[in-house]
Write a protein that holds these residues in place. Structure first.
Motif, PDB file in Angstrom:
ATOM      1  N   PHE A  23       9.848 -21.675   7.046  1.00 24.71           N
ATOM      2  CA  PHE A  23       8.826 -21.751   6.006  1.00 24.71           C
ATOM      3  C   PHE A  23       7.768 -20.664   6.192  1.00 24.71           C
ATOM      4  N   THR A  24       7.395 -20.429   7.448  1.00 24.65           N
ATOM      5  CA  THR A  24       6.367 -19.428   7.752  1.00 24.65           C
ATOM      6  C   THR A  24       6.826 -18.031   7.365  1.00 24.65           C
ATOM      7  N   GLU A  25       8.089 -17.717   7.660  1.00 26.73           N
ATOM      8  CA  GLU A  25       8.626 -16.401   7.305  1.00 26.73           C
ATOM      9  C   GLU A  25       8.698 -16.255   5.786  1.00 26.73           C
ATOM     10  N   ASN A  26       9.119 -17.308   5.093  1.00 22.44           N
ATOM     11  CA  ASN A  26       9.152 -17.262   3.634  1.00 22.44           C
ATOM     12  C   ASN A  26       7.764 -16.999   3.067  1.00 22.44           C
ATOM     13  N   HIS A  27       6.772 -17.690   3.610  1.00 17.80           N
ATOM     14  CA  HIS A  27       5.392 -17.525   3.155  1.00 17.80           C
ATOM     15  C   HIS A  27       4.923 -16.095   3.365  1.00 17.80           C
ATOM     16  N   ARG A  28       5.247 -15.533   4.505  1.00 17.07           N
ATOM     17  CA  ARG A  28       4.861 -14.147   4.796  1.00 17.07           C
ATOM     18  C   ARG A  28       5.501 -13.188   3.792  1.00 17.07           C
ATOM     19  N   LEU A  29       6.800 -13.384   3.533  1.00 17.56           N
ATOM     20  CA  LEU A  29       7.521 -12.501   2.615  1.00 17.56           C
ATOM     21  C   LEU A  29       7.045 -12.658   1.170  1.00 17.56           C
ATOM     22  N   SER A  30       6.456 -13.801   0.865  1.00 20.81           N
ATOM     23  CA  SER A  30       5.960 -14.025  -0.493  1.00 20.81           C
ATOM     24  C   SER A  30       4.605 -13.356  -0.739  1.00 20.81           C
ATOM     25  N   GLY A  31       4.070 -12.743   0.300  1.00 22.28           N
ATOM     26  CA  GLY A  31       2.766 -12.102   0.176  1.00 22.28           C
ATOM     27  C   GLY A  31       1.620 -12.984   0.588  1.00 22.28           C
ATOM     28  N   GLY A  32       1.912 -14.008   1.391  1.00 21.07           N
ATOM     29  CA  GLY A  32       0.885 -14.940   1.842  1.00 21.07           C
ATOM     30  C   GLY A  32      -0.324 -14.247   2.443  1.00 21.07           C
ATOM     31  N   ARG A  33      -1.495 -14.756   2.137  1.00 21.85           N
ATOM     32  CA  ARG A  33      -2.742 -14.111   2.558  1.00 21.85           C
ATOM     33  C   ARG A  33      -3.334 -14.752   3.812  1.00 21.85           C
ATOM     34  N   SER A  34      -2.613 -15.680   4.407  1.00 20.95           N
ATOM     35  CA  SER A  34      -3.103 -16.345   5.613  1.00 20.95           C
ATOM     36  C   SER A  34      -1.893 -16.805   6.408  1.00 20.95           C
ATOM     37  N   SER A  35      -2.136 -17.556   7.457  1.00 25.93           N
ATOM     38  CA  SER A  35      -1.032 -18.119   8.229  1.00 25.93           C
ATOM     39  C   SER A  35      -0.673 -19.487   7.660  1.00 25.93           C
ATOM     40  N   LEU A  36       0.602 -19.783   7.531  1.00 20.60           N
ATOM     41  CA  LEU A  36       1.010 -21.084   7.002  1.00 20.60           C
ATOM     42  C   LEU A  36       0.478 -22.219   7.876  1.00 20.60           C
ATOM     43  N   SER A  37       0.307 -21.939   9.161  1.00 20.75           N
ATOM     44  CA  SER A  37      -0.178 -22.974  10.078  1.00 20.75           C
ATOM     45  C   SER A  37      -1.588 -23.438   9.736  1.00 20.75           C
ATOM     46  N   ASP A  38      -2.305 -22.673   8.902  1.00 19.39           N
ATOM     47  CA  ASP A  38      -3.639 -23.087   8.459  1.00 19.39           C
ATOM     48  C   ASP A  38      -3.586 -24.323   7.566  1.00 19.39           C
ATOM     49  N   TYR A  39      -2.399 -24.616   7.043  1.00 25.32           N
ATOM     50  CA  TYR A  39      -2.289 -25.661   6.029  1.00 25.32           C
ATOM     51  C   TYR A  39      -1.674 -26.959   6.541  1.00 25.32           C
ATOM     52  N   TYR A  40      -1.304 -27.008   7.805  1.00 29.53           N
ATOM     53  CA  TYR A  40      -0.711 -28.243   8.333  1.00 29.53           C
ATOM     54  C   TYR A  40      -1.116 -28.448   9.794  1.00 29.53           C
ATOM     55  N   THR A  41      -0.966 -29.693  10.219  1.00 30.90           N
ATOM     56  CA  THR A  41      -1.170 -30.023  11.626  1.00 30.90           C
ATOM     57  C   THR A  41       0.136 -30.554  12.182  1.00 30.90           C
TER      58      THR A  41
END
Length: 292
Positions: free
Chosen positions: A164-182
């Motif tokens: 999921f994190t790699e997908n988010h990065r490739l989508s142009g994500g502006r932050s780390s996916l880990s910011d959104y979950y615990t």
């Protein structure tokens, strides 16, 4: 009279048809317009799960044991997705669609066939990163109540987060996916604030009506399980739900090219399967022809 010998495959087709009719008559869930080949494969898995030697036996359970259908629904519907699946789709939304959506004072986004919620959270994160969260309402719908509960919970296996994190990065994500979950006990729990502006609702593209004044419909990897008539029915619902100039996003293996409603949309992102409804079109035409 002459006995007519039927092939095993033909018997299977009859049994599947009768099972789907029984489900419709008993529970009002209509899978009769779904791709028969796809359903047949999943019903083979269901037979094993329920210990049935035939679909006729499964039909008997469906008719006489209400709890069986609720469990069978997980086989009838496909709950396979991931956050930011096909990152290029989300990058196209971010870079080309969002600038148009930013011109509206308020937005309605419909995630049709939301499954376990991965697509919803992807869009919620994207809209937060692009500064649109506070003026957006999301509608997440599915025919499977169990899937909707999972979507609303927003809990996924922790070992899926790397993908999921790699997908988010490739989508142009502006932050780390880990910011959104615990992370807790082998699971990733997504922040409740991501669904604070979401309405979860049961909705069938087979039989239910439109959502009005929607700016984006994202319905990915659902139409591939429908036959041609049901695909057209769903696209008609999307057409009537969307504002003029609104956007429709489909899965990578889906297209409007052969739809009866193709002339109502322009191709906005050919590779990404994003379409834009014409700025002016008479949306009641389908109703005059007896279509939904």
């Amino acid at each position: 009279m002459t006995d007519i010998a039927l092939s095993a495959s033909r018997i299977d087709e009859i049994e599947l048809s009768l099972l789907l009719e029984a489900i419709y008559q008993k529970s009002h869930y209509d899978f009769r317009g779904y791709s028969q080949a796809s359903l047949a494969r999943r019903m083979e898995q269901a037979k094993v799960h329920f210990g049935c030697s035939s679909l006729s036996m499964l039909q008997h359970l469906v008719l006489h044991q209400p709890s069986v259908f609720r469990e069978l629904l997980n086989f009838l519907t496909v709950q396979v997705s991931e956050l930011f699946r096909d990152p290029e789709y989300y990058r196209m939304l971010r870079e080309k669609v969002i600038p148009h959506l930013k011109t509206y004072p308020s937005l309605k986004i419909w995630v049709a066939g939301c499954s376990d919620g991965e697509e919803l959270y992807s869009l919620s994160i994207l809209f937060r990163e692009e500064g649109l969260e506070n003026r957006t309402m999301f509608y997440a719908t599915d025919i499977n109540p169990a899937a909707l509960k999972k979507a609303e919970a927003g809990i996924y296996a922790l070992d899926r987060m790397a993908r999921f994190t790699e997908n988010h990065r490739l989508s142009g994500g502006r932050s780390s996916l880990s910011d959104y979950y615990t992370a807790a006990y082998g699971s990733a729990v997504f922040d409740k604030s991501l669904r604070a502006r979401t309405v979860f609702s049961e909705h069938s593209l087979v039989s239910d009506e439109v959502f009005s004044e929607v700016h984006l419909v994202s319905c990915r990897n659902v139409l591939i399980y429908f036959d041609k008539a049901l695909q057209d029915r769903a696209i008609a619902v999307f057409d009537q739900s969307l504002v003029h100039g609104g956007f429709l996003g489909l899965g990578m293996q889906e297209t409007l090219s052969f739809s009866a409603y193709a002339d109502r949309f322009d191709v906005f992102g050919r590779t990404e399967k994003i379409y834009r409804k014409h700025m002016r079109h008479h949306t009641n035409e389908g109703m005059r022809h007896g279509r939904p």
